[in-house]
Scaffold this active site. Structure first.
Site, PDB file in Angstrom:
ATOM      1  N   ALA A   1     -50.595  75.567  51.550  1.00  0.00           N
ATOM      2  CA  ALA A   1     -51.947  75.523  50.973  1.00  0.00           C
ATOM      3  C   ALA A   1     -52.304  76.943  50.510  1.00  0.00           C
ATOM      4  O   ALA A   1     -53.351  77.481  50.849  1.00  0.00           O
ATOM      5  CB  ALA A   1     -52.968  74.983  51.967  1.00  0.00           C
TER       6      ALA A   1
ATOM      7  N   HIS B   1     -52.644  84.660  50.638  1.00  0.00           N
ATOM      8  CA  HIS B   1     -51.197  84.583  50.926  1.00  0.00           C
ATOM      9  C   HIS B   1     -50.395  85.352  49.872  1.00  0.00           C
ATOM     10  O   HIS B   1     -49.413  86.022  50.191  1.00  0.00           O
ATOM     11  CB  HIS B   1     -50.719  83.125  50.905  1.00  0.00           C
TER      12      HIS B   1
END
Ligand code: PAF
Length: 283
Positions: free
Chosen positions: A38, A43
């Site tokens: 996700a 990230h």
């Protein structure tokens, strides 16, 4: 799954080790970026930081069942491997390790890593067993990959402290790189769980960062810790948060509460309905 051309996918520990040790033999450094998928820009910032620190970047996508409590969102946690792979390529990732639950926890798996006091307060008190699950899977990922450096976000600050402690205690030969939190324009820390917020809750969510900054300004102004924290808690409730699990000034390494204003970390978890929003900032 059809992969973007420059990203390789491996699903077994043997294949992961072969890739990383091949790079090592060629004199290349590897960075590891563990994730549960996700993926968002937080990230991808970890991947970009990995690229700065190493020649090759391996991201892992594994929704780790052992870090979810029985009433938590394991089954509805967002999963989009193809979308994640495309984002990883755009950030310069070289290899994706996406194991199944059976690869990570084969029949008979019995070990659990308990990192001790750094895990017991705060999130540990609200999510029993959570940090044992995180510590166990992160230890496995670090040992499986054998990377030179591993990148984790400061957003999950207690998790980062837990990982630093376990790497020290277990002599795992890897450098742990903490990467500053990525925020939306209004200050909300990026999180995969922000997707669960309604548009009304999303407006309230932005107040978390603003109120924490006010608390820090008052602490820097020399006000006493306890009244400033109670005023901050009340301000969060007045802003529309349904509960404040904790708002605390803590030692930046041990996470023990600091009774007097001192350099440390302001940590907070506040709830909007069923969504728990975490944030933390240096003081
Ligand atoms: O921060 C996360 O996404 C997870 O806790 C981690 C470190 C990938 C372990 O499952």
């Amino acid at each position: 799954m059809s992969l973007p051309p420059s990203l390789e996918l491996v699903r077994t520990v043997a294949d992961l080790r072969a890739k990383v040790s091949g790079w090592g033999q060629a004199g290349l450094r590897t960075a590891l970026v563990p994730t549960m998928g996700a993926l968002h820009d937080g990230h991808l910032t970890l991947v970009r930081r990995g690229r700065e620190l190493a020649d090759r970047v391996v991201a892992t996508v594994f929704v780790n069942p052992t870090q979810f409590g029985p009433n938590e969102d394991f089954s509805r946690y967002p999963r989009d491997e193809a979308g994640d792979a495309a984002k990883l390529v755009s950030a310069g990732c070289d290899l994706l390790f996406a194991p199944t639950v059976d690869v990570m926890y084969p029949a008979g798996f019995a070990t659990s890593i308990d990192v001790g006091p750094v895990t017991t307060r705060w999130e540990g008190a609200f999510r029993p067993g959570h940090f044992q699950g995180v510590a166990t899977v992160v230890t496995k990922l670090l040992l499986q990959a054998g990377a030179d450096v591993a990148c984790f976000g400061e957003k999950d600050y207690q998790q980062l402290c837990t990982i630093r402690q376990l790497v020290r205690d277990l002599d795992i030969p890897v450098q742990i790189e903490g990467v500053p939190t990525v925020r939306e324009a209004d200050g909300l820390a990026l999180s995969s769980r922000n997707a669960y917020l309604s548009s009304e809750q999303r407006q309230v969510a932005a107040q978390l960062n603003r109120i924490m900054r006010d608390v820090i300004a008052r602490l820097h102004g020399g006000e006493a810790v306890a009244p400033v924290l109670s005023a901050g808690t009340q301000a969060l409730l007045d802003a529309g948060f349904t509960a404040v699990d904790y708002l605390a000034l803590v030692d930046a390494l041990t996470l023990e509460p600091l009774p007097e204003p001192a350099p440390g970390r302001l940590i907070c978890t506040a709830r909007l309905g069923g969504v728990r929003l975490l944030d933390n900032m240096a003081v």
